[in-house]
Design an enzyme around this catalytic site. Structure first.
Site, PDB file in Angstrom:
ATOM      1  N   ARG A   7       0.836  -1.197   0.000  1.00  0.00           N
ATOM      2  CA  ARG A   7       0.000   0.000   0.000  1.00  0.00           C
ATOM      3  C   ARG A   7       0.864   1.238   0.000  1.00  0.00           C
ATOM      4  O   ARG A   7       1.887   1.306   0.670  1.00  0.00           O
ATOM      5  CB  ARG A   7      -0.907   0.039   1.236  1.00  0.00           C
ATOM      6  N   VAL A   8       0.456   2.211  -0.803  1.00  0.00           N
ATOM      7  CA  VAL A   8       1.013   3.560  -0.749  1.00  0.00           C
ATOM      8  C   VAL A   8      -0.166   4.510  -0.604  1.00  0.00           C
ATOM      9  O   VAL A   8      -1.302   4.159  -0.905  1.00  0.00           O
ATOM     10  CB  VAL A   8       1.868   3.912  -1.991  1.00  0.00           C
ATOM     11  N   SER A   9       0.131   5.724  -0.163  1.00  0.00           N
ATOM     12  CA  SER A   9      -0.944   6.673   0.125  1.00  0.00           C
ATOM     13  C   SER A   9      -1.415   7.463  -1.079  1.00  0.00           C
ATOM     14  O   SER A   9      -2.550   7.908  -1.122  1.00  0.00           O
ATOM     15  CB  SER A   9      -0.495   7.644   1.213  1.00  0.00           C
ATOM     16  N   CYS A  10      -0.543   7.677  -2.041  1.00  0.00           N
ATOM     17  CA  CYS A  10      -0.965   8.470  -3.205  1.00  0.00           C
ATOM     18  C   CYS A  10      -0.319   7.930  -4.475  1.00  0.00           C
ATOM     19  O   CYS A  10       0.692   7.232  -4.434  1.00  0.00           O
ATOM     20  CB  CYS A  10      -0.680   9.951  -3.011  1.00  0.00           C
ATOM     21  N   GLN A  13       3.488   7.882  -5.548  1.00  0.00           N
ATOM     22  CA  GLN A  13       4.450   7.015  -4.873  1.00  0.00           C
ATOM     23  C   GLN A  13       4.584   5.720  -5.669  1.00  0.00           C
ATOM     24  O   GLN A  13       3.729   5.388  -6.484  1.00  0.00           O
ATOM     25  CB  GLN A  13       3.989   6.722  -3.439  1.00  0.00           C
TER      26      GLN A  13
END
Length: 183
Positions: A7-10, A13
């Site tokens: 998982r990345v936030s945006c 990335q």
């Protein structure tokens, strides 16, 4: 089955390097990649994965913060998985068994640190925004044009996935979810 969850936030990335790193280190059957904020565990892809996991499965993540940034939610999620017989492997803990007393303590501390990191980031952001406002430079977040959201609705109704729609319309998945939720 062994599931890798990255998982990345945006969208700016690089989720691929997280997935590749884990795939190179661990035997796995499935890789689930998610671009969504970690401030909550209520993420569509994550929830879908959690619902899929069965007794004997293993969930592999790079860092405690990939599960979430709120200590209580992360601990609750992991306890629920363990109660169902699902193993959780956190690369950051270098193979420590989080079901042991020491492993559980380390995991809990790292979950708390992940939450603290998020709070510190938000505090720095707030200070920067206040300074920018005082200097007359802050304009706020730009709104997404309603025509883009309407286009998204049409594409979704035609059976496209939210991920492909967000990519096609050049907006973040989280942004798309937020705007769809609003109306």
């Amino acid at each position: 089955m062994r599931y890798i969850y990255s998982r990345v936030s945006c969208s700016d990335q690089h989720i691929e390097q997280q997935s590749k790193y884990l795939a190179d280190r661990y035997n796995h059957d499935v890789i689930v990649e998610d671009v969504f904020t970690g401030k909550t565990t209520n993420r569509p892809k994550f929830q879908e994965l959690l619902n899929k996991l069965e007794s004997g499965d293993t969930l592999i993540v790079y860092h405690v913060s990939r599960l979430g940034r709120k200590t209580s939610e992360v601990l609750e999620t992991v306890e629920a998985l363990q109660a169902r017989g699902v193993a959780v492997l956190v690369d950051q803990l270098q193979g420590s068994d989080i079901t042991t007393g020491v492993g559980k303590m380390l995991f809990t501390m790292l979950a708390g640190l992940a939450e603290m990191e998020r709070e510190q980031m938000l505090e720095r952001q707030r200070i920067g925004i206040e300074r920018a406002k005082a200097e007359g430079k802050y304009k706020g977040r730009k709104c997404v044009d309603r025509s883009i959201i309407e286009s998204a609705r049409v594409l979704l109704a035609a059976g496209k996935t939210k991920k492909s729609v967000a990519k096609q319309l050049n907006i973040g998945e989280a942004t798309l979810y937020r705007y769809l939720k609003k109306s």
